[in-house]
Design a protein around this motif. Structure first.
Motif, mmCIF file in Angstrom:
data_model
loop_
_atom_site.group_PDB
_atom_site.id
_atom_site.type_symbol
_atom_site.label_atom_id
_atom_site.label_comp_id
_atom_site.label_asym_id
_atom_site.label_seq_id
_atom_site.Cartn_x
_atom_site.Cartn_y
_atom_site.Cartn_z
ATOM 1 N N VAL A 54 0.853 -1.180 0.000
ATOM 2 C CA VAL A 54 0.000 0.000 0.000
ATOM 3 C C VAL A 54 0.887 1.227 0.000
ATOM 4 C CG1 VAL A 54 -1.770 1.273 1.257
ATOM 5 C CG2 VAL A 54 -1.802 -1.223 1.256
ATOM 6 N N ALA A 55 0.585 2.159 -0.878
ATOM 7 C CA ALA A 55 1.318 3.424 -0.922
ATOM 8 C C ALA A 55 0.317 4.558 -0.786
ATOM 9 C CB ALA A 55 2.085 3.552 -2.234
ATOM 10 N N MET A 56 0.685 5.592 -0.040
ATOM 11 C CA MET A 56 -0.181 6.755 0.132
ATOM 12 C C MET A 56 0.492 7.945 -0.519
ATOM 13 S SD MET A 56 -1.480 6.129 4.008
ATOM 14 C CE MET A 56 -2.813 7.305 3.890
ATOM 15 N N ASP A 57 -0.270 8.671 -1.314
ATOM 16 C CA ASP A 57 0.238 9.845 -2.006
ATOM 17 C C ASP A 57 -0.004 11.066 -1.130
ATOM 18 O OD1 ASP A 57 0.885 11.940 -3.677
ATOM 19 O OD2 ASP A 57 -0.256 11.198 -5.389
ATOM 20 N N SER A 58 1.052 11.650 -0.588
ATOM 21 C CA SER A 58 0.910 12.799 0.308
ATOM 22 C C SER A 58 0.554 14.078 -0.434
ATOM 23 C CB SER A 58 2.191 13.002 1.113
ATOM 24 O OG SER A 58 3.255 13.321 0.233
ATOM 25 N N THR A 59 0.565 14.068 -1.768
ATOM 26 C CA THR A 59 0.210 15.265 -2.525
ATOM 27 C C THR A 59 -1.294 15.361 -2.743
ATOM 28 O OG1 THR A 59 0.481 14.184 -4.669
ATOM 29 C CG2 THR A 59 2.429 15.260 -3.713
ATOM 30 N N VAL A 60 -2.016 14.282 -2.486
ATOM 31 C CA VAL A 60 -3.469 14.289 -2.661
ATOM 32 C C VAL A 60 -4.087 14.896 -1.413
ATOM 33 C CG1 VAL A 60 -5.528 12.871 -2.933
ATOM 34 C CG2 VAL A 60 -3.439 12.273 -4.151
ATOM 35 N N THR A 61 -4.946 15.894 -1.595
ATOM 36 C CA THR A 61 -5.596 16.534 -0.454
ATOM 37 C C THR A 61 -7.079 16.197 -0.458
ATOM 38 O OG1 THR A 61 -5.965 18.558 -1.711
ATOM 39 C CG2 THR A 61 -3.970 18.447 -0.379
ATOM 40 N N SER A 62 -7.627 16.155 0.718
ATOM 41 C CA SER A 62 -9.042 15.882 0.881
ATOM 42 C C SER A 62 -9.811 17.193 0.846
ATOM 43 C CB SER A 62 -9.293 15.177 2.205
ATOM 44 O OG SER A 62 -8.610 13.951 2.236
ATOM 45 N N GLN A 73 -14.378 36.370 1.921
ATOM 46 C CA GLN A 73 -13.368 35.394 1.532
ATOM 47 C C GLN A 73 -13.197 34.437 2.715
ATOM 48 O OE1 GLN A 73 -11.683 35.154 -1.474
ATOM 49 N NE2 GLN A 73 -13.088 36.717 -2.186
ATOM 50 N N VAL A 74 -13.386 33.153 2.473
ATOM 51 C CA VAL A 74 -13.328 32.154 3.546
ATOM 52 C C VAL A 74 -12.236 31.136 3.218
ATOM 53 C CG1 VAL A 74 -14.623 30.389 4.804
ATOM 54 C CG2 VAL A 74 -15.784 32.476 4.020
ATOM 55 N N PRO A 75 -11.296 30.911 4.153
ATOM 56 C CA PRO A 75 -10.263 29.892 3.918
ATOM 57 C C PRO A 75 -10.782 28.495 4.256
ATOM 58 C CG PRO A 75 -9.814 31.062 5.961
ATOM 59 C CD PRO A 75 -11.039 31.696 5.353
ATOM 60 N N PHE A 76 -10.450 27.534 3.395
ATOM 61 C CA PHE A 76 -10.834 26.135 3.589
ATOM 62 C C PHE A 76 -9.566 25.286 3.598
ATOM 63 C CE2 PHE A 76 -14.553 28.147 1.755
ATOM 64 C CZ PHE A 76 -15.577 27.647 2.547
ATOM 65 N N ALA A 77 -9.353 24.556 4.686
ATOM 66 C CA ALA A 77 -8.198 23.672 4.817
ATOM 67 C C ALA A 77 -8.611 22.257 4.425
ATOM 68 C CB ALA A 77 -7.682 23.696 6.247
ATOM 69 N N PRO A 78 -7.654 21.463 3.939
ATOM 70 C CA PRO A 78 -7.977 20.083 3.561
ATOM 71 C C PRO A 78 -8.590 19.293 4.722
ATOM 72 C CG PRO A 78 -5.729 20.640 2.911
ATOM 73 C CD PRO A 78 -6.242 21.768 3.755
ATOM 74 N N ASN A 79 -9.620 18.547 4.404
ATOM 75 C CA ASN A 79 -10.251 17.624 5.346
ATOM 76 C C ASN A 79 -10.731 18.307 6.627
ATOM 77 O OD1 ASN A 79 -11.163 15.007 5.842
ATOM 78 N ND2 ASN A 79 -9.388 14.543 7.098
ATOM 79 N N ARG A 80 -11.181 19.558 6.506
ATOM 80 C CA ARG A 80 -11.665 20.301 7.669
ATOM 81 C C ARG A 80 -13.084 20.793 7.425
ATOM 82 N NH1 ARG A 80 -8.239 18.937 11.490
ATOM 83 N NH2 ARG A 80 -6.170 19.749 11.240
ATOM 84 N N LEU A 81 -13.830 20.906 8.510
ATOM 85 C CA LEU A 81 -15.167 21.492 8.474
ATOM 86 C C LEU A 81 -15.059 22.936 8.928
ATOM 87 C CD1 LEU A 81 -18.273 21.390 8.294
ATOM 88 C CD2 LEU A 81 -18.262 20.566 10.658
ATOM 89 N N VAL A 82 -15.517 23.857 8.101
ATOM 90 C CA VAL A 82 -15.574 25.275 8.457
ATOM 91 C C VAL A 82 -17.017 25.561 8.850
ATOM 92 C CG1 VAL A 82 -15.329 27.636 7.597
ATOM 93 C CG2 VAL A 82 -13.723 25.862 6.860
#
Length: 108
Positions: A16-24, A87-96
């Motif tokens: 199994v390999a995980m790609d750290s460049t892929v964001t949720s 303007q609202v910032p959205f971070a990967p895999n986070r609920l705003v």
């Protein structure tokens, strides 16, 4: 993450390999209220650059999933209230989450 399989259950090998460049994607949720704190239903919450929009429910709540990370313009509109834009910032895999208070439009 460590996954252990007893020797009696092993049937082969899996790498199994995980790609750290892929964001949720992120999610955006909240409640829309009037100046007295009462929920405002059927308010349009829009991310224009993404061509995404949703209406708040009868309780003034909304939730929009699958938002790409980054800062996006969010607009909020409903007849009888002044439009809002931010303007609202959205971070990967986070609920705003936001509590948004609508005000009447200015009287001319």
């Amino acid at each position: 993450m460590l996954l252990q399989v007893p020797p009696s259950r092993r049937v082969g090998r899996v790498d199994v390999a995980m790609d750290s460049t892929v964001t949720s994607p992120a999610a955006f949720a909240g409640v829309l209220l009037d100046g007295n704190g009462a929920p405002v239903p059927f308010v349009e919450v829009r991310l224009p650059a993404l061509s995404r929009a949703i209406l708040s429910n009868e309780g003034g709540r909304f939730r929009l999933e699958g938002i790409p990370p980054g800062t996006h313009q969010v607009t909020v509109t409903r007849e009888g209230y002044a439009p809002l834009s931010a303007q609202v910032p959205f971070a990967p895999n986070r609920l705003v989450e936001h509590r948004i208070v609508l005000t009447p439009p200015p009287v001319h």
